[in-house]
Design a protein around this motif. Structure first.
Motif, PDB file in Angstrom:
ATOM      1  N   UNK A 140       0.703   8.107 -17.123  1.00  7.97           N
ATOM      2  CA  UNK A 140      -0.185   7.508 -15.916  1.00  7.97           C
ATOM      3  C   UNK A 140      -0.887   6.237 -16.220  1.00  7.97           C
TER       4      UNK A 140
ATOM      5  N   UNK B 288      -1.408  -4.080 -11.482  1.00  5.56           N
ATOM      6  CA  UNK B 288      -0.459  -2.841 -11.194  1.00  5.56           C
ATOM      7  C   UNK B 288       0.812  -3.479 -11.277  1.00  5.56           C
TER       8      UNK B 288
ATOM      9  N   UNK C 180      -5.086  12.757  -8.982  1.00  3.16           N
ATOM     10  CA  UNK C 180      -4.546  13.937  -8.352  1.00  3.16           C
ATOM     11  C   UNK C 180      -3.045  13.591  -7.861  1.00  3.16           C
TER      12      UNK C 180
ATOM     13  N   UNK D 199       1.414   8.929 -10.287  1.00  3.02           N
ATOM     14  CA  UNK D 199       0.881   9.544  -8.982  1.00  3.02           C
ATOM     15  C   UNK D 199       1.149   8.433  -7.994  1.00  3.02           C
ATOM     16  N   UNK D 200       1.568   7.397  -8.300  1.00  2.76           N
ATOM     17  CA  UNK D 200       1.907   6.363  -7.268  1.00  2.76           C
ATOM     18  C   UNK D 200       3.140   6.475  -6.663  1.00  2.76           C
ATOM     19  N   UNK D 201       3.420   6.747  -5.513  1.00  3.15           N
ATOM     20  CA  UNK D 201       5.041   7.001  -5.102  1.00  3.15           C
ATOM     21  C   UNK D 201       5.575   5.631  -4.953  1.00  3.15           C
TER      22      UNK D 201
ATOM     23  N   UNK E 285      -3.495   6.926 -20.081  1.00  7.87           N
ATOM     24  CA  UNK E 285      -4.710   6.080 -19.272  1.00  7.87           C
ATOM     25  C   UNK E 285      -5.857   6.532 -19.933  1.00  7.87           C
TER      26      UNK E 285
ATOM     27  N   UNK F  53     -10.429  -0.924  -7.132  1.00  7.09           N
ATOM     28  CA  UNK F  53     -10.057  -0.357  -8.476  1.00  7.09           C
ATOM     29  C   UNK F  53     -11.147  -0.045  -9.412  1.00  7.09           C
ATOM     30  N   UNK F  54     -11.052   0.523 -10.639  1.00 10.46           N
ATOM     31  CA  UNK F  54     -11.974   0.612 -11.933  1.00 10.46           C
ATOM     32  C   UNK F  54     -12.749  -0.609 -11.970  1.00 10.46           C
TER      33      UNK F  54
ATOM     34  N   UNK G   9     -10.483  -3.068 -16.995  1.00 12.88           N
ATOM     35  CA  UNK G   9      -9.319  -1.941 -17.384  1.00 12.88           C
ATOM     36  C   UNK G   9      -7.997  -2.469 -17.232  1.00 12.88           C
TER      37      UNK G   9
ATOM     38  N   UNK H 294      -2.891  -2.343   1.322  1.00 16.05           N
ATOM     39  CA  UNK H 294      -2.623  -2.836  -0.032  1.00 16.05           C
ATOM     40  C   UNK H 294      -2.204  -4.270   0.080  1.00 16.05           C
TER      41      UNK H 294
ATOM     42  N   UNK I 142      -0.086  13.518  -5.173  1.00 17.17           N
ATOM     43  CA  UNK I 142       0.072  13.307  -3.707  1.00 17.17           C
ATOM     44  C   UNK I 142      -0.066  14.443  -2.789  1.00 17.17           C
TER      45      UNK I 142
ATOM     46  N   UNK J  55      -4.338  -7.256  -1.683  1.00 15.90           N
ATOM     47  CA  UNK J  55      -3.586  -8.392  -2.614  1.00 15.90           C
ATOM     48  C   UNK J  55      -3.900  -9.600  -2.455  1.00 15.90           C
TER      49      UNK J  55
ATOM     50  N   UNK K 164      -9.558   4.673  -5.561  1.00 21.37           N
ATOM     51  CA  UNK K 164      -8.637   3.449  -6.007  1.00 21.37           C
ATOM     52  C   UNK K 164      -7.300   3.431  -5.344  1.00 21.37           C
ATOM     53  N   UNK K 165      -7.022   4.575  -4.603  1.00 15.22           N
ATOM     54  CA  UNK K 165      -5.746   4.567  -3.947  1.00 15.22           C
ATOM     55  C   UNK K 165      -5.747   3.816  -2.491  1.00 15.22           C
TER      56      UNK K 165
ATOM     57  N   UNK L  45      -3.431   4.296 -13.311  1.00 19.02           N
ATOM     58  CA  UNK L  45      -4.343   4.936 -12.676  1.00 19.02           C
ATOM     59  C   UNK L  45      -5.632   4.097 -12.636  1.00 19.02           C
ATOM     60  N   UNK L  46      -6.117   3.920 -11.512  1.00 15.36           N
ATOM     61  CA  UNK L  46      -7.361   3.191 -11.058  1.00 15.36           C
ATOM     62  C   UNK L  46      -7.220   1.492 -11.403  1.00 15.36           C
ATOM     63  N   UNK L  47      -5.920   1.159 -11.490  1.00 11.87           N
ATOM     64  CA  UNK L  47      -5.920  -0.471 -11.802  1.00 11.87           C
ATOM     65  C   UNK L  47      -5.603  -0.981 -10.465  1.00 11.87           C
ATOM     66  N   UNK L  48      -6.081  -2.047 -10.419  1.00 10.92           N
ATOM     67  CA  UNK L  48      -6.192  -2.862  -9.003  1.00 10.92           C
ATOM     68  C   UNK L  48      -4.648  -3.364  -8.536  1.00 10.92           C
ATOM     69  N   UNK L  49      -4.438  -3.442  -7.427  1.00 10.70           N
ATOM     70  CA  UNK L  49      -2.779  -3.700  -7.110  1.00 10.70           C
ATOM     71  C   UNK L  49      -2.119  -4.890  -7.667  1.00 10.70           C
TER      72      UNK L  49
END
Lengths: 262, 307
Positions: A177, A187, B168, A209-211, A100, B42-43, A154, B299, B170, B303, B195-196, A180-184
């Motif tokens: 990773x 992603x 970080x 880190x996205x489950x 990333x 998001x970023x 990004x 989410x 979960x 979308x 962003x989460x 990370x930080x990317x829109x859904x």
């Protein structure tokens, strides 16, 4: 006949059995600190392998060893058929890597980045020209071809960066990773690219880190305090821990961790 | 005064070479006193520009904003006294120890660690064993706790946290949000960006933000309730093939991966929609199909709003 190769991987690739990454009691010690503690696992050709763990569990250390960037203190590993200890340069030629943090040169244009990295990986000019066009079309970047990478959103950067990491058709691509930080929406487009790469036979080794993304992997390992504490398909892990989501699996394993970060 | 933060039509543009990039397209919102308010996006959404304007380290190009009743341009000194700001990038002194950093920030604000210890105790005890360690040598999680302690040591009225949980894991994210909940109970207004999408439900109210515009702003449960379609979750033995096939089904409006399921919206929400789809999929050799109506998550709403 072109039935999803992806999801049948869980079963068929093990049977076909071509091992692309093999780690056997791989260990890295810094002074008294054992960053990666005797980890053993295999990854099969075309598999999407999720490499999870809390911050500081030892993922980066393990990944650096597998990429030939750091020599193990003990244990062995082969990647794409080469020994990480004795043939690190061969490994670097046969893998792709994307993180990333650093991926592309922001001051070069899209086309220049493709040319630069393709050149580094030894693609001929002729081959590179064709590949470059193909890639730009595939990503829909025709209008942005001459734009500096630094000016791209990004999500675009990450998609481009991934495509460049697999430009030389490596046997394995390591993704640290990547989303990370990317829109859904982006992603998910990114994961489409991962699936396509796996379908073409590239083995994908990915941390996240996205489950929800852990669910997209064929198999997952979870590292805790330098050790691999669990390794199975997402559904296998959920069954074993008797929970309904990967989030809960992760939580049950990682909250026992004694160390955190770096 | 009911509002801790009032933002009216704030604009920000940057010069990038010959081009002008608009980071904030005139956005407006309010944060109530004692509220835990989330900026979810998001970023590149403009979150950091907004934080920097509200903490008076960046001037807006248009619009106005107040924090704790003070104007972000005219009263910047007063704002700096009463807000805490934890930037996304670690910004403490790497060469000072944990304790030195904390007392430095306490001294800047004419206070002492002892005076406001109660406020940070919860967080600081976790790093106190390392108080003689240089900040640069701390792990990521410990840096985060130290930065939060430093942002709190002068007992701010409003706390700004710019992506405190990015990158970080979960478990640590969960712990961090529990810390925020306890801070909120002490009456501090908190504006936090992330962003989460799953963290959105932990906020009192949220603004979904993308490319400098607010897409939606409300309580998280209100946003999810206002999802305009009936959403379905579907899975089968071969999930990636399923995604391709569902997308090829004539009555599917959109279908995307979501954890172990796919999420699906039908074009026409007629009575036979489920059976038609199941028939279609069985013809394509799918097995172990599970299809069920579900509630939308934040989410899903994001979308939908990006369409």
């Amino acid at each position: 006949m072109h039935r999803s190769k992806i999801v049948s991987l869980n079963y068929s690739s093990k049977m076909s059995g071509e091992i692309v990454i093999q780690a056997n009691q791989l260990t890295k010690q810094f002074g008294d600190f054992i960053a990666a503690n005797s980890i053993t696992f295999e990854v099969y050709k075309g598999e999407i392998f999720g490499f999870l763990g809390a911050n500081g569990a030892g993922k980066t250390t393990a990944m650096r060893m597998l990429c030939g960037l750091s020599s193990p203190s003990s244990g062995q590993a082969t990647v794409a058929g080469f020994d990480v200890r004795t043939q690190p340069e061969e490994i670097k030629k046969n893998i792709g890597y994307m993180s990333q943090k650093f991926s592309l040169y922001e001051d070069l244009t899209v086309a220049e980045n493709i040319q630069f990295f393709g050149g580094i990986y030894g693609l001929s000019n002729k081959h590179l020209k064709a590949k470059s066009e193909e890639l730009i079309n595939q990503l829909g970047l025709q209008s942005a071809k001459g734009q500096l990478v630094g000016s791209l959103p990004l999500g675009w950067k990450q998609k481009l960066s991934f495509s460049i990491a697999i430009l030389h058709q490596p046997k394995v691509v390591f993704l640290d990773e990547p989303t990370g930080g990317v829109d859904p929406v982006t992603r998910r487009q990114f994961w489409d690219l991962i699936y396509q790469a796996a379908e073409s036979g590239i083995t994908v080794f990915v941390t996240t880190h996205y489950m929800d993304e852990a669910e997209y992997c064929n198999r997952i390992s979870i590292m805790v305090d330098g050790r691999i504490e669990a390794l199975d398909s997402p559904s296998g892990l959920k069954k074993r821990f008797n929970v309904s989501s990967m989030d809960e699996v992760f939580y049950q394993l990682a909250r026992k961790a004694k160390r955190s970060d770096n | 005064m009911d509002y801790s933060v009032e933002v009216k039509n704030i604009k920000k543009t940057y010069q990038a070479g010959k081009e002008i990039v608009t980071a904030l397209h005139g956005i407006s919102f309010d944060v109530k006193q004692g509220e835990l308010f989330g900026l979810i996006g998001p970023d590149g959404a403009g979150k950091t520009s907004l934080f920097r304007i509200l903490t008076t380290v960046l001037l807006p190009d248009g619009g106005s904003a107040t924090v704790n009743g003070f104007d972000v341009v005219k009263d910047y000194k007063k704002i700096r006294n009463c807000v805490g700001y934890m930037p996304g990038k670690f910004s403490l002194y790497q060469d000072l120890t944990v304790e030195e950093n904390l007392s430095f920030f306490a001294t800047l604000f004419n206070t002492t660690i002892e005076e406001n210890y109660e406020l940070i105790k919860d967080i600081y005890v976790q790093i106190e064993p390392f108080k003689t360690r240089r900040a640069g040598k701390l792990s990521g999680g410990m840096k985060q706790k130290l930065a939060l302690s430093c942002a709190l040591i002068h007992k701010p009225a409003v706390l700004f946290l710019d992506e405190p949980t990015t990158g970080v894991d979960p478990v640590s994210r969960k712990e961090f949000w529990e810390m925020l909940k306890r801070l909120k109970q002490q009456g501090i207004t908190i504006v936090v960006s992330t962003p989460y999408m799953d963290e959105a439900t932990l906020c009192d109210r949220i603004a979904l933000i993308q490319q400098g515009k607010i897409l939606s702003i409300d309580k998280p449960e209100k946003i999810t309730k206002s999802f305009p379609h009936q959403l379905y979750a579907i899975k089968s033995a071969e999930i990636y093939q399923l995604l391709k096939d569902v997308n090829a089904f004539e009555n599917s409006l959109s279908c995307y991966a979501f954890g172990e399921y796919l999420h699906l919206i039908f074009k026409e929400e007629h009575d036979n929609r489920e059976t038609d789809l199941l028939k279609f999929l069985k013809m394509r050799d799918h097995s172990d199909i599970e299809l069920k109506p579900i509630d939308a998550s934040i989410e899903d709403c994001f979308i939908e709003l990006l369409k």
